[in-house]
Design an enzyme around this catalytic site. Structure first.
Site, mmCIF file in Angstrom:
data_model
loop_
_atom_site.group_PDB
_atom_site.id
_atom_site.type_symbol
_atom_site.label_atom_id
_atom_site.label_comp_id
_atom_site.label_asym_id
_atom_site.label_seq_id
_atom_site.Cartn_x
_atom_site.Cartn_y
_atom_site.Cartn_z
ATOM 1 N N LYS A 72 0.810 -1.228 0.000
ATOM 2 C CA LYS A 72 0.000 0.000 0.000
ATOM 3 C C LYS A 72 0.845 1.280 0.000
ATOM 4 C CE LYS A 72 -4.246 -1.791 2.083
ATOM 5 N NZ LYS A 72 -5.250 -1.566 3.138
ATOM 6 N N GLY A 249 -15.350 -5.675 11.391
ATOM 7 C CA GLY A 249 -14.705 -5.052 10.234
ATOM 8 C C GLY A 249 -15.214 -5.510 8.874
HETATM 9 P P1 NDP Z 1 -0.106 -2.862 10.874
HETATM 10 O O1 NDP Z 1 0.857 -3.988 10.870
HETATM 11 O O2 NDP Z 1 0.179 -1.651 10.074
HETATM 12 O O3 NDP Z 1 -0.380 -2.400 12.395
HETATM 13 C C1 NDP Z 1 -0.576 -3.365 13.410
HETATM 14 C C2 NDP Z 1 -0.945 -2.665 14.706
HETATM 15 O O4 NDP Z 1 -1.244 -3.671 15.672
HETATM 16 C C3 NDP Z 1 0.155 -1.794 15.279
HETATM 17 O O5 NDP Z 1 -0.415 -0.708 15.935
HETATM 18 C C4 NDP Z 1 0.822 -2.759 16.266
HETATM 19 O O6 NDP Z 1 1.487 -2.095 17.319
HETATM 20 C C5 NDP Z 1 -0.387 -3.467 16.815
HETATM 21 N N1 NDP Z 1 -0.051 -4.766 17.395
HETATM 22 C C6 NDP Z 1 0.196 -5.917 16.740
HETATM 23 N N2 NDP Z 1 0.472 -6.903 17.617
HETATM 24 C C7 NDP Z 1 0.410 -6.348 18.865
HETATM 25 C C8 NDP Z 1 0.592 -6.856 20.180
HETATM 26 N N3 NDP Z 1 0.887 -8.138 20.405
HETATM 27 N N4 NDP Z 1 0.437 -6.011 21.230
HETATM 28 C C9 NDP Z 1 0.122 -4.706 21.019
HETATM 29 N N5 NDP Z 1 -0.064 -4.158 19.774
HETATM 30 C C10 NDP Z 1 0.081 -4.974 18.718
HETATM 31 O O7 NDP Z 1 -1.493 -3.542 10.410
HETATM 32 P P2 NDP Z 1 -2.779 -2.795 9.807
HETATM 33 O O8 NDP Z 1 -2.947 -1.501 10.478
HETATM 34 O O9 NDP Z 1 -2.733 -2.843 8.337
HETATM 35 O O10 NDP Z 1 -3.961 -3.810 10.231
HETATM 36 C C11 NDP Z 1 -4.337 -3.920 11.585
HETATM 37 C C12 NDP Z 1 -5.613 -4.773 11.705
HETATM 38 O O11 NDP Z 1 -6.693 -4.162 11.014
HETATM 39 C C13 NDP Z 1 -5.467 -6.182 11.131
HETATM 40 O O12 NDP Z 1 -6.102 -7.068 11.990
HETATM 41 C C14 NDP Z 1 -6.193 -6.115 9.813
HETATM 42 O O13 NDP Z 1 -6.758 -7.354 9.463
HETATM 43 C C15 NDP Z 1 -7.303 -5.091 10.135
HETATM 44 N N6 NDP Z 1 -7.754 -4.383 8.929
HETATM 45 C C16 NDP Z 1 -9.060 -4.512 8.558
HETATM 46 C C17 NDP Z 1 -9.529 -3.868 7.437
HETATM 47 C C18 NDP Z 1 -10.957 -4.036 7.034
HETATM 48 O O14 NDP Z 1 -11.300 -3.673 5.910
HETATM 49 N N7 NDP Z 1 -11.807 -4.535 7.898
HETATM 50 C C19 NDP Z 1 -8.665 -2.999 6.630
HETATM 51 C C20 NDP Z 1 -7.293 -2.923 7.119
HETATM 52 C C21 NDP Z 1 -6.879 -3.603 8.235
HETATM 53 P P3 NDP Z 1 3.055 -1.688 17.194
HETATM 54 O O15 NDP Z 1 3.084 -0.426 16.390
HETATM 55 O O16 NDP Z 1 3.502 -1.510 18.591
HETATM 56 O O17 NDP Z 1 3.742 -2.835 16.493
#
Ligand code: NDP
Length: 290
Positions: A72, A249
Site C-alpha cells: 500500500k 470489520g
Molecule cells: P499494521 O501492521 O500496520 O499495524 C498493526 C498494529 O497492531 C500496530 O499498531 C501494532 O502495534 C499493533 N499490534 C500488533 N500486535 C500487537 C501486540 N501483540 N500487542 C500490542 N499491539 C500490537 O497492520 P494494519 O494496520 O494494516 O492492520 C491492523 C488490523 O486491522 C489487522 O487485523 C487487519 O486485518 C485489520 N484491517 C481490517 C480492514 C478491514 O477492511 N476490515 C482494513 C485494514 C486492516 P506496534 O506499532 O507496537 O507494532
C-alpha cells in the site's frame, strides 16, 4: 465466467499473499448486481516485480487494481497522480488507469465511514480512541479528522508510532489529540467510541483483547473492531457484555470495495444493491462456517 466477452474489463488485486482474499467475491457480485461487464481476479506479486506488475496492468488496459499488504505504501512510487484522501492517509489501496495516467486512491476511510453510519454511528462531536497506530489506524484517524470528532486519543504499544500519527493528524486537522499507552488508557478522560485497529484478537488468536479493564468499557457507547475473523473478537465480546454497541470489520472491507468499484466505473452504487451484496458476503463468510 460465461459472462466474459470481448468487452469485458479486467480488475484485480495485487498483494502478497492474495489467496485468502474476499475481494473477488465482492467485486464479481457487484458486477453481476449492477449488470456491468467486469471481471475481478487476484494477482500474486513478488516485491521485485511490483513496478512491472503495475506497468503491465496499464499496458494491458486493465480498468484498475486494488492494492493490499505489503504494497500500500510502495505502489505510491509508481503513480502519476495521487488523490487528496490517499495523500492524507499516506497509502493507496485502489489504482485506476485512466487517459494514459495511473491514479492512486484510498477507499478505507470512506468504507469504514459508510459501514458505521449505516448502523447509526455518526462521529461529529464524539470523543474517540483508536487502539493501534499502523496502516489501518491512519485511515481511521483521517476519517475522525474529516468527521470533526471532538477529541482523539491514540493508543499504541510502540508509542513513537502513535506520536508520529498524532503529529501528522495535527498538521491536517484542527482536532484535540492525545497519545497514551494501553496501561494509561483507563486513567484517561472517558471516551464514548473506540476503534480497535491492532491485529490482537485476529484468528486464531481468539482469546486475546488489547484491553479488558472493566472501567474502560463502562463509559463506552460504541466499540468498532476492524477485524472480521472471528466475527466477534474478544474485544467486541467484552464490549457487548457491558452493553456497548459493537461493529466488526466486515462492513469496512465491503464498503471500501464498493467505493473502489464506484471509482473505477464512475458510478454510484444504490444502497439497496450494496445491502443485498453485503448480505451475500455475510452469508458466504459466516454462515457457511456454521
Ligand atoms: P499494521 O501492521 O500496520 O499495524 C498493526 C498494529 O497492531 C500496530 O499498531 C501494532 O502495534 C499493533 N499490534 C500488533 N500486535 C500487537 C501486540 N501483540 N500487542 C500490542 N499491539 C500490537 O497492520 P494494519 O494496520 O494494516 O492492520 C491492523 C488490523 O486491522 C489487522 O487485523 C487487519 O486485518 C485489520 N484491517 C481490517 C480492514 C478491514 O477492511 N476490515 C482494513 C485494514 C486492516 P506496534 O506499532 O507496537 O507494532
Amino acid at each position: 465466467m460465461n459472462r466474459i466477452t470481448g468487452q469485458t474489463r479486467v480488475l484485480g488485486l495485487i498483494g502478497n499473499p492474495v489467496s485468502h482474499t474476499l475481494s473477488p467475491f465482492i467485486h464479481n457480485h457487484l458486477a453481476a448486481a449492477m449488470n456491468i461487464n467486469t471481471v475481478y481476479v487476484p494477482f500474486f506479486v513478488e516485491p521485485e516485480h511490483l513496478q512491472s506488475a503495475i506497468e503491465g496492468a496499464k499496458a494491458l488496459h486493465l480498468q484498475g487494481l486494488n492494492v493490499t499488504v505489503p504494497y500500500k505504501l510502495d505502489v505510491m512510487s509508481y503513480l502519476d497522480r495521487l488523490d487528496e484522501r490517499a495523500g492524507k492517509i499516506d497509502a493507496v489501496n485502489t489504482i485506476k488507469f485512466k487517459d494514459g495516467l495511473t491514479w492512486g486512491y484510498n477507499t478505507d476511510a470512506d468504507g469504514l465511514l459508510r459501514s458505521i453510519e449505516r448502523l447509526g454511528l455518526f462521529l461529529e462531536g464524539r470523543s474517540v480512541c483508536i487502539l493501534g497506530a499502523g496502516g489501518a489506524a491512519r485511515s481511521v484517524a483521517v476519517m475522525c479528522g474529516e468527521q470533526k470528532v471532538k477529541k482523539l486519543i491514540l493508543v499504541n504499544r510502540t508509542k513513537k508510532k502513535a506520536f508520529d500519527l498524532a503529529e501528522d493528524m495535527a498538521r491536517l486537522f484542527d482536532m484535540d489529540i492525545d497519545v497514551c499507552g494501553f496501561e494509561d488508557l483507563v486513567e484517561m478522560k472517558a471516551v464514548d467510541t473506540c476503534f480497535q485497529t491492532t491485529s490482537i484478537g485476529l484468528h486464531p488468536d481468539h482469546e486475546a483483547s488489547p484491553i479488558e479493564a472493566e472501567a474502560f468499557f463502562k463509559g463506552l457507547q460504541w466499540a468498532v473492531d476492524l477485524i472480521y475473523n472471528p466475527s466477534e473478537t474478544k474485544f467486541l465480546q467484552i464490549a457487548a457484555a457491558h452493553g456497548v454497541r459493537t461493529v466488526n470489520g466486515l462492513g469496512m472491507l465491503f464498503y471500501q470495495a464498493v467505493r473502489a468499484y464506484e471509482i473505477w466505473n464512475e458510478i454510484t452504487i444504490p444502497e439497496e444493491v450494496a445491502e443485498s451484496v453485503l448480505a451475500s458476503l455475510t452469508a458466504h463468510v459466516y454462515i457457511k462456517k456454521g
